[in-house]
Design a protein around this motif. Structure first.
Motif, short mmCIF file in Angstrom:
data_model
loop_
_atom_site.label_atom_id
_atom_site.label_comp_id
_atom_site.label_asym_id
_atom_site.label_seq_id
_atom_site.Cartn_x
_atom_site.Cartn_y
_atom_site.Cartn_z
N ALA A 131 -10.33 -19.69 -12.99
CA ALA A 131 -10.77 -18.83 -11.88
C ALA A 131 -11.40 -17.56 -12.42
O ALA A 131 -12.47 -17.12 -11.96
CB ALA A 131 -9.58 -18.49 -10.98
N VAL A 241 -3.91 -35.11 -2.73
CA VAL A 241 -3.35 -33.89 -2.14
C VAL A 241 -4.32 -32.72 -2.33
O VAL A 241 -4.58 -31.94 -1.40
CB VAL A 241 -1.97 -33.56 -2.79
CG1 VAL A 241 -1.40 -32.28 -2.22
CG2 VAL A 241 -1.02 -34.71 -2.58
N LEU A 242 -4.88 -32.62 -3.53
CA LEU A 242 -5.78 -31.50 -3.82
C LEU A 242 -7.03 -31.54 -2.93
O LEU A 242 -7.48 -30.51 -2.41
CB LEU A 242 -6.18 -31.52 -5.30
CG LEU A 242 -6.97 -30.32 -5.78
CD1 LEU A 242 -6.17 -29.04 -5.60
CD2 LEU A 242 -7.35 -30.47 -7.24
N ILE A 245 -6.22 -30.18 0.46
CA ILE A 245 -6.04 -28.71 0.49
C ILE A 245 -7.39 -28.00 0.37
O ILE A 245 -7.69 -27.09 1.15
CB ILE A 245 -5.09 -28.27 -0.65
CG1 ILE A 245 -3.68 -28.74 -0.34
CG2 ILE A 245 -5.12 -26.77 -0.84
CD1 ILE A 245 -2.68 -28.52 -1.43
N LEU A 249 -9.37 -25.43 3.01
CA LEU A 249 -9.63 -24.03 2.68
C LEU A 249 -11.12 -23.71 2.56
O LEU A 249 -11.58 -22.70 3.06
CB LEU A 249 -8.94 -23.67 1.36
CG LEU A 249 -7.45 -23.39 1.44
CD1 LEU A 249 -6.91 -23.08 0.06
CD2 LEU A 249 -7.18 -22.22 2.37
N VAL A 250 -11.87 -24.53 1.84
CA VAL A 250 -13.30 -24.26 1.62
C VAL A 250 -14.09 -25.53 1.96
O VAL A 250 -14.52 -26.27 1.08
CB VAL A 250 -13.58 -23.86 0.14
CG1 VAL A 250 -14.97 -23.22 0.01
CG2 VAL A 250 -12.54 -22.91 -0.39
N ILE A 388 -13.53 -27.22 -10.97
CA ILE A 388 -13.11 -27.03 -9.57
C ILE A 388 -13.48 -25.62 -9.12
O ILE A 388 -14.01 -25.41 -8.02
CB ILE A 388 -11.59 -27.28 -9.44
CG1 ILE A 388 -11.25 -28.70 -9.88
CG2 ILE A 388 -11.11 -27.03 -8.01
CD1 ILE A 388 -9.77 -28.98 -10.01
N GLY A 389 -13.22 -24.64 -10.00
CA GLY A 389 -13.51 -23.24 -9.66
C GLY A 389 -14.96 -23.00 -9.34
O GLY A 389 -15.29 -22.34 -8.34
N VAL A 392 -15.89 -24.51 -6.00
CA VAL A 392 -15.38 -23.68 -4.90
C VAL A 392 -16.26 -22.44 -4.75
O VAL A 392 -16.62 -22.04 -3.63
CB VAL A 392 -13.89 -23.29 -5.16
CG1 VAL A 392 -13.42 -22.24 -4.18
CG2 VAL A 392 -13.01 -24.53 -5.06
N ALA A 393 -16.62 -21.82 -5.88
CA ALA A 393 -17.50 -20.64 -5.84
C ALA A 393 -18.82 -21.00 -5.17
O ALA A 393 -19.34 -20.23 -4.34
CB ALA A 393 -17.74 -20.13 -7.26
N VAL A 396 -18.34 -21.10 -1.48
CA VAL A 396 -18.28 -19.76 -0.89
C VAL A 396 -19.70 -19.19 -0.74
O VAL A 396 -20.07 -18.66 0.31
CB VAL A 396 -17.41 -18.81 -1.78
CG1 VAL A 396 -17.50 -17.38 -1.28
CG2 VAL A 396 -15.97 -19.28 -1.78
N PHE A 400 -21.43 -18.25 2.85
CA PHE A 400 -21.74 -16.87 3.23
C PHE A 400 -23.23 -16.57 3.22
O PHE A 400 -23.71 -15.76 4.02
CB PHE A 400 -21.02 -15.89 2.29
CG PHE A 400 -19.61 -15.66 2.73
CD1 PHE A 400 -19.28 -14.60 3.55
CD2 PHE A 400 -18.61 -16.53 2.34
CE1 PHE A 400 -17.98 -14.41 3.97
CE2 PHE A 400 -17.30 -16.35 2.75
CZ PHE A 400 -16.99 -15.29 3.58
#
Lengths: 405, 92
Positions: A131, A241-242, A245, A249-250, A388-389, A392-393, A396, A400
């Motif tokens: 992260a 599971v991941l 989640i 979230l994203v 993964i990070g 996810v970035a 985002v 946005f």
């Protein structure tokens, strides 16, 4: 006689090359990328198709260059067969496979099928450094704005700091498709230069004492409390599971993370889904890579590539990359201030997505300072979490800056 | 420009926070899955799996100690062209 020679001259590409000297520079770029891919073996699976795509796009009269919608807005409303008939097959491939954002998730499917979450599951706490290493992505947003890019372009540019080619391409398609070519080239070039950039940043930020921190000895001194009794079952349940989640979230990162985890699931199930695993990791992955490389290369024509923006992208991309490595290293240093069980800062430097090259480079650096200090398995933990990070970035940024993608 | 900078700052803060939250969840998801799986494994299975892990660990140790020798041997035999894809422990 003169008339015949003139017609022959016009039939060949020479006349057009003389009229558009910029295409000569682009051809030189194409040859250079091919040399780097074949001769220097820098990311050959991507640089060879991209380099050849650049050549195909810039051979005058070949009708293989991708036409941007800014030049031909009507293309956005045309059927694929019409695009093929009017603008050539490369445009059909580009608008069907790239513009729709199809290929990067397919490549993530293959990446997932080739990824082993085992090292991460065995060293879960190290995943957090994946992260910290995403900080370059968001920091470069500011420098890109100062360089004159708008917010969407800045977001597409910053994602180079994630060191993940498909993620960079996916984000560029969603936020700034006109910058796709230079962003893809910068992302893959810096990924190829990981063996140069990581040692460079490490040299100026990490002490010899820190580089000698032996992860195995730390493990022996402070053993993990929980052992994994059935790793196979954990590896099968974990992606399911991941995915759930992350999707909650994203949601905008689901095309990338979802397919990454699906690819991983069909690998871990084993014999029962072996055919799917083979298709994902070989057939689909290789096909997607070919078309991704060729079509991205074909976006790079003289008018779209030979301008000041490309230079700015290359510079800001390097900044994003270096800050991401630094972010991971600083996070480990801060952690070490408070923890009894120390971590080698090289683990933070591998929070980038460039898997497994970043881990290999970190391992080599560690071995140089202590021949017994094998950190590959530990580095892979933050390295995989970096994939993964960065996805996810990207989610985002798209949410946005791209109006929900 | 100011509005852009403000948006960039929001994206920076939200982005980093989201990435940290998601990866923290990755860690805790992993821990939860490990805990759940460990609870379902019976003593006998655990012993069997522990044996298996021990063999894997032995293989890992063997690789750790002998890897340089294996790499050197493959390099010599294949004149630098060979590549090691996997190393397997053969039961005697």
């Amino acid at each position: 006689m003169n008339e015949i020679l003139l017609k022959l001259y016009e039939m060949t590409a020479f006349g057009e090359i003389v009229r558009q000297p910029g295409s000569i520079l682009m051809l030189i770029l194409g040859f250079t990328l091919l040399y780097l891919g074949i001769g220097k073996k820098y990311e050959p699976l991507l640089l060879v198709p991209i380099g050849f795509g650049v050549l195909l796009a810039n051979f005058p009269g070949g009708n293989m260059a991708v036409v941007p919608t800014t030049d031909h807005p009507e293309i956005a409303h045309m059927a694929l067969t019409e695009i093929a008939a009017e603008f050539g097959i490369m445009n059909m491939l580009y608008y069907a496979l790239i513009k729709t954002g199809l290929l990067p998730p397919l490549i993530f499917l293959g990446v997932g099928a080739m990824t082993d979450f085992g090292p991460m599951l065995r060293n879960l706490r190290l995943a957090l450094f994946g992260a910290a290493a995403q900080i370059g992505i968001f920091t470069v947003l500011f420098s890109a704005l100062f360089l004159g890019f708008n917010l969407q372009e800045a977001g597409a540019l910053g994602i180079i700091g994630g060191a993940d080619g498909p993620t960079a391409i996916y984000t560029a398609i969603k936020l700034a498709p006109h910058l796709l070519g230079p962003i893809a080239i910068a992302a893959y070039s810096y990924m190829a230069l990981v063996p140069v950039i990581i040692p460079l940043v490490v040299r100026y930020t990490v002490s010899k004492k820190e580089l000698k921190i032996n992860m195995r000895e730390q493990d022996r001194e402070f053993p993990e409390k929980v052992e994994i009794k059935n790793l196979r079952a954990v590896k099968i349940i974990f992606p399911i599971v991941l995915a759930t989640i992350v999707a909650l979230l994203v949601p905008s990162s689901v095309p990338l993370v979802g397919l990454l985890l699906f690819g991983n699931l069909i690998k871990e199930i084993g014999q029962e889904t072996n055919r799917l695993f083979k298709a994902a990791s070989e057939t689909i992955m290789n096909t997607a890579t070919i078309f991704l490389g060729l079509t991205v290369g074909a976006t790079m024509t003289a008018p779209t590539f030979l301008n000041g923006d490309t230079l700015k992208i290359v510079l800001a991309g390097f900044l994003a990359f270096a800050i991401s490595i630094l972010g991971g290293i600083v996070a480990v240093k801060i952690y070490n201030l408070f923890a009894r069980k120390k971590i080698n800062p090289l683990i933070g430097a591998t929070g980038l997505s460039a898997v497994p090259m970043a881990s290999r480079v970190a391992n080599e650096i560690a071995l140089k300072y202590d021949p017994r200090n094998h950190i590959l398995q530990y580095a892979m933990s933050s390295n995989i979490s970096g994939v993964i990070g960065s996805a996810v970035a990207a989610g985002v940024l798209i949410s946005f800056l791209g109006g929900g993608g | 420009m100011n509005a852009d900078l403000q948006t960039a700052l929001s994206v920076f803060l939200i982005g980093m926070l989201t990435v940290f939250v998601v990866l923290t969840l990755v860690i805790y998801t992993g821990k939860l899955v490990i805990w759940m799986v460990n609870r379902t494994v019976s003593r006998e299975e655990a012993r069997h799996l522990a044996d298996h892990h021990r063999r894997e660990a032995q293989l890992g140790e063997a690789q750790h100690h002998h890897l340089p020798a294996i790499i050197a041997a493959v390099d010599t035999i294949t004149q630098g062209k060979g590549r090691i894809e996997s190393i397997e422990w053969i039961e005697q």
